[in-house]
Design a protein around this motif. Sequence first.
Motif, mmCIF file in Angstrom:
data_model
loop_
_atom_site.group_PDB
_atom_site.id
_atom_site.type_symbol
_atom_site.label_atom_id
_atom_site.label_comp_id
_atom_site.label_asym_id
_atom_site.label_seq_id
_atom_site.Cartn_x
_atom_site.Cartn_y
_atom_site.Cartn_z
ATOM 1 N N HIS A 138 -21.508 -26.002 4.919
ATOM 2 C CA HIS A 138 -21.700 -24.557 5.043
ATOM 3 C C HIS A 138 -22.351 -23.984 3.789
ATOM 4 O O HIS A 138 -22.144 -24.479 2.687
ATOM 5 N N THR A 139 -23.125 -22.939 3.990
ATOM 6 C CA THR A 139 -23.733 -22.239 2.856
ATOM 7 C C THR A 139 -22.694 -21.408 2.100
ATOM 8 O O THR A 139 -21.604 -21.142 2.601
ATOM 9 N N SER A 140 -23.075 -21.014 0.882
ATOM 10 C CA SER A 140 -22.406 -19.946 0.117
ATOM 11 C C SER A 140 -21.035 -20.334 -0.428
ATOM 12 O O SER A 140 -20.243 -19.479 -0.806
ATOM 13 N N THR A 141 -20.768 -21.648 -0.498
ATOM 14 C CA THR A 141 -19.433 -22.120 -0.881
ATOM 15 C C THR A 141 -19.332 -22.589 -2.337
ATOM 16 O O THR A 141 -18.233 -22.656 -2.884
ATOM 17 N N SER A 142 -20.473 -22.957 -2.958
ATOM 18 C CA SER A 142 -20.395 -23.730 -4.213
ATOM 19 C C SER A 142 -19.805 -22.952 -5.379
ATOM 20 O O SER A 142 -19.065 -23.517 -6.191
ATOM 21 N N VAL A 143 -20.141 -21.672 -5.493
ATOM 22 C CA VAL A 143 -19.681 -20.927 -6.672
ATOM 23 C C VAL A 143 -18.165 -20.764 -6.616
ATOM 24 O O VAL A 143 -17.464 -20.952 -7.617
#
Length: 220
Positions: free
Chosen positions: A114-119
């Motif tokens: 999924h996108t937008s998870t790393s931070v």
Amino acid sequence: MYIEKINSPQDVKALNTEEMKQLAQEMRTVLIKKLSIHGGHFGPNLGMAEAIIALHYVFNSPVDKFVFDVSHQSYCHKILTGRKDAFIFEDKYDDVSGYANPDESEHDFFNIGHTSTSVSLASGLAKARDLNGGKENVIAVIGDGSLSGGEALEGLDYAGEFDGNFIIVVNDNDMSIAENHGGLYKNLKLLRDTDGKAECNLFKAMGLDYVFVKDGNDIE
Ligand SMILES: Cc1ncc(C[n+]2csc(CCOP(=O)(O)OP(=O)(O)O)c2C)c(N)n1
């Protein structure tokens, strides 16, 4: 060929600049072949070859921890962390997944797609490190398309207040699966147009230190 001799990030650190440029080219060549036959993400990986070499040259994975957003741009990271055969040899193509996978390697920390998870995920690693008295670096890598997702914005909000060692690499290549939309992209464009010098800077406004790198494919 340099790629055949890379068994861990230590082997990357031994290369000089010219050799690293050659390695980036070799990684792109094996990726184009594998992905043409097997399928997978072309653009995100072709664009990150030099940046991932640089990350492994500068940092000390897996003590230092990279968290890739979506993780669809982690193929070069896999090549440099003992998994090159799965990109070079056709009969080994299925030995790795198309995403980060802790079952595959100690250099991967999350199963992601999924996108937008790393931070957010990386800020958890950084907080845990500090609670344990650790000293390692934690580095989140995120693309511009993923940056407008709610969880990424929560992560940035948290990072802006987090008083510790935490690095976020924003790969603003102005590319995403679909067109980017939203106010955030006006500021990213302004920052690109001004080489990061514009007064209006959403990252600084969040309380983060900010460094602009114009050409992310320049090994030097
Ligand atoms: C929650 C969620 N929504 C949509 C997708 C589909 N998706 C995969 S990558 C991507 C955008 C990637 O763009 P960017 O973050 O700029 O990274 P780049 O491909 O440039 O490295 C999207 C929308 C997804 N993986 N997860």
